[in-house]
Write a protein that holds these residues in place. Structure first.
Motif, mmCIF file in Angstrom:
data_model
loop_
_atom_site.group_PDB
_atom_site.id
_atom_site.type_symbol
_atom_site.label_atom_id
_atom_site.label_comp_id
_atom_site.label_asym_id
_atom_site.label_seq_id
_atom_site.Cartn_x
_atom_site.Cartn_y
_atom_site.Cartn_z
ATOM 1 N N LEU A 1 7.966 48.642 -5.700
ATOM 2 C CA LEU A 1 6.737 47.874 -5.906
ATOM 3 C C LEU A 1 6.302 47.322 -4.564
ATOM 4 O O LEU A 1 7.121 46.790 -3.808
ATOM 5 C CB LEU A 1 6.982 46.721 -6.888
ATOM 6 C CG LEU A 1 7.522 47.106 -8.260
ATOM 7 C CD1 LEU A 1 7.804 45.851 -9.079
ATOM 8 C CD2 LEU A 1 6.555 48.011 -8.983
ATOM 9 N N LEU A 2 5.022 47.420 -4.265
ATOM 10 C CA LEU A 2 4.499 47.008 -2.966
ATOM 11 C C LEU A 2 3.328 46.055 -3.142
ATOM 12 O O LEU A 2 2.366 46.373 -3.835
ATOM 13 C CB LEU A 2 4.051 48.249 -2.187
ATOM 14 C CG LEU A 2 3.488 48.050 -0.794
ATOM 15 C CD1 LEU A 2 4.544 47.488 0.148
ATOM 16 C CD2 LEU A 2 2.956 49.365 -0.259
ATOM 17 N N ASN A 3 3.413 44.906 -2.504
ATOM 18 C CA ASN A 3 2.324 43.930 -2.519
ATOM 19 C C ASN A 3 1.668 43.989 -1.134
ATOM 20 O O ASN A 3 2.211 43.457 -0.160
ATOM 21 C CB ASN A 3 2.857 42.526 -2.819
ATOM 22 C CG ASN A 3 1.761 41.504 -2.965
ATOM 23 O OD1 ASN A 3 0.784 41.509 -2.217
ATOM 24 N ND2 ASN A 3 1.928 40.597 -3.911
ATOM 25 N N LEU A 4 0.515 44.657 -1.055
ATOM 26 C CA LEU A 4 -0.147 44.843 0.243
ATOM 27 C C LEU A 4 -0.693 43.533 0.811
ATOM 28 O O LEU A 4 -0.702 43.344 2.027
ATOM 29 C CB LEU A 4 -1.251 45.891 0.128
ATOM 30 C CG LEU A 4 -0.770 47.322 -0.067
ATOM 31 C CD1 LEU A 4 -1.938 48.261 -0.311
ATOM 32 C CD2 LEU A 4 0.052 47.781 1.125
ATOM 33 N N LYS A 5 -1.164 42.643 -0.056
ATOM 34 C CA LYS A 5 -1.682 41.355 0.416
ATOM 35 C C LYS A 5 -0.562 40.552 1.086
ATOM 36 O O LYS A 5 -0.742 40.013 2.181
ATOM 37 C CB LYS A 5 -2.285 40.570 -0.753
ATOM 38 C CG LYS A 5 -2.884 39.255 -0.341
ATOM 39 C CD LYS A 5 -3.520 38.544 -1.527
ATOM 40 C CE LYS A 5 -4.073 37.193 -1.108
ATOM 41 N NZ LYS A 5 -4.606 36.456 -2.261
ATOM 42 N N ALA A 6 0.590 40.479 0.446
ATOM 43 C CA ALA A 6 1.727 39.766 1.029
ATOM 44 C C ALA A 6 2.190 40.452 2.317
ATOM 45 O O ALA A 6 2.524 39.788 3.300
ATOM 46 C CB ALA A 6 2.874 39.698 0.027
ATOM 47 N N ASP B 1 8.865 40.438 -10.966
ATOM 48 C CA ASP B 1 7.882 39.349 -11.055
ATOM 49 C C ASP B 1 7.605 38.725 -9.696
ATOM 50 O O ASP B 1 6.510 38.233 -9.441
ATOM 51 C CB ASP B 1 8.358 38.271 -12.030
ATOM 52 C CG ASP B 1 8.393 38.768 -13.469
ATOM 53 O OD1 ASP B 1 7.550 39.629 -13.815
ATOM 54 O OD2 ASP B 1 9.261 38.307 -14.228
ATOM 55 N N MET B 2 8.590 38.739 -8.817
ATOM 56 C CA MET B 2 8.427 38.131 -7.494
ATOM 57 C C MET B 2 7.439 38.916 -6.625
ATOM 58 O O MET B 2 6.764 38.344 -5.786
ATOM 59 C CB MET B 2 9.779 38.023 -6.790
ATOM 60 C CG MET B 2 10.769 37.116 -7.502
ATOM 61 S SD MET B 2 10.318 35.390 -7.439
ATOM 62 C CE MET B 2 10.776 35.008 -5.787
ATOM 63 N N VAL B 3 7.353 40.224 -6.818
ATOM 64 C CA VAL B 3 6.398 41.023 -6.042
ATOM 65 C C VAL B 3 4.983 40.613 -6.433
ATOM 66 O O VAL B 3 4.123 40.444 -5.578
ATOM 67 C CB VAL B 3 6.621 42.535 -6.234
ATOM 68 C CG1 VAL B 3 5.600 43.338 -5.436
ATOM 69 C CG2 VAL B 3 8.031 42.924 -5.830
ATOM 70 N N LYS B 4 4.762 40.426 -7.705
ATOM 71 C CA LYS B 4 3.434 39.999 -8.161
ATOM 72 C C LYS B 4 3.093 38.613 -7.605
ATOM 73 O O LYS B 4 1.954 38.329 -7.283
ATOM 74 C CB LYS B 4 3.378 39.992 -9.685
ATOM 75 C CG LYS B 4 1.985 39.758 -10.212
ATOM 76 C CD LYS B 4 1.891 39.989 -11.688
ATOM 77 C CE LYS B 4 0.437 39.848 -12.107
ATOM 78 N NZ LYS B 4 0.238 40.064 -13.517
ATOM 79 N N GLN B 5 4.102 37.757 -7.455
ATOM 80 C CA GLN B 5 3.873 36.414 -6.930
ATOM 81 C C GLN B 5 3.631 36.404 -5.428
ATOM 82 O O GLN B 5 3.067 35.453 -4.923
ATOM 83 C CB GLN B 5 5.047 35.505 -7.272
ATOM 84 C CG GLN B 5 5.129 35.170 -8.730
ATOM 85 C CD GLN B 5 6.287 34.229 -9.035
ATOM 86 O OE1 GLN B 5 6.951 33.709 -8.149
ATOM 87 N NE2 GLN B 5 6.524 34.004 -10.305
ATOM 88 N N GLY B 6 4.087 37.441 -4.718
ATOM 89 C CA GLY B 6 3.798 37.475 -3.290
ATOM 90 C C GLY B 6 4.911 37.920 -2.371
ATOM 91 O O GLY B 6 4.805 37.779 -1.158
ATOM 92 N N VAL B 7 5.992 38.497 -2.892
ATOM 93 C CA VAL B 7 6.999 39.113 -2.036
ATOM 94 C C VAL B 7 6.460 40.487 -1.655
ATOM 95 O O VAL B 7 5.845 41.176 -2.471
ATOM 96 C CB VAL B 7 8.362 39.217 -2.769
ATOM 97 C CG1 VAL B 7 9.353 40.037 -1.969
ATOM 98 C CG2 VAL B 7 8.913 37.824 -3.044
#
Length: 171
Positions: free
Chosen positions: A146-151, A126-132
């Motif tokens: 899981l990769l958050n490109l924006k963060a 859930d933290m990746v979706k929030q911005g980690v």
């Protein structure tokens, strides 16, 4: 007889609607800390910004800190993990990598990692979706990155594009 058929159809459609409303993060489960540590160290090799001796700070998880300390001295990409520190507050001296899993720390970690261009990592999907920037979890029993490109962009991480082949992008 007809009422029973309608009841069965109604239950069937309700189940379909309930499963359709699940977010992608609902499919992900947390991994044991020793597996999180191993997978995250491998995933960090794709970060082109990391080289030489790097330090990690673990916020609020002594169990993960203990697991990842076993990786001290090991190389990942052009870097090697030289020190792992942990605590319940953000460190005065910024590390190269910060691990966070508790939602209560996310707001302060997010601002801190962006201000100091620190790679944020987690074992909480859930933290990746929030911005980690990057996290690991289990999907259908298999470790998943899981990769958050924006963060990642906000933390100024330059990824080796090969990570896009092995990671699930979270938006």
């Amino acid at each position: 007889m007809i009422i029973k058929q309608y009841r069965v159809l109604l239950i069937f459609f309700l189940l379909i609607l309930m499963s359709a409303n699940k977010s992608p993060a609902d499919e992900y489960k947390t991994l044991p800390y020793n597996i999180q540590s191993a997978v995250l160290l491998k995933a960090m090799a794709f970060n082109k910004n990391l080289s030489g001796n790097v330090t990690m700070y673990v916020l609020g998880s002594d169990a993960f800190a203990s697991a990842v300390k076993k990786g001290i001295g090991k190389r990942f990409g052009a870097a090697s993990l030289s020190a792992v520190n942990s605590g319940e507050e953000l460190p005065d001296i910024p590390p190269d990598i910060i691990y966070v899993e508790k939602k209560k720390f996310f707001g302060t970690v997010s601002a801190y990692s962006r201000k100091h261009n620190i790679m944020s990592i987690t074992g909480n999907p859930d933290m990746v979706k929030q911005g980690v920037s990057i996290g690991v979890c289990s999907k259908q029993g298999k470790p998943t990155i899981l990769l958050n490109l924006k963060a990642s962009k906000q933390e100024k991480i330059q990824w080796n594009l090969a990570i896009l082949k092995v990671a699930v992008q979270i938006k």
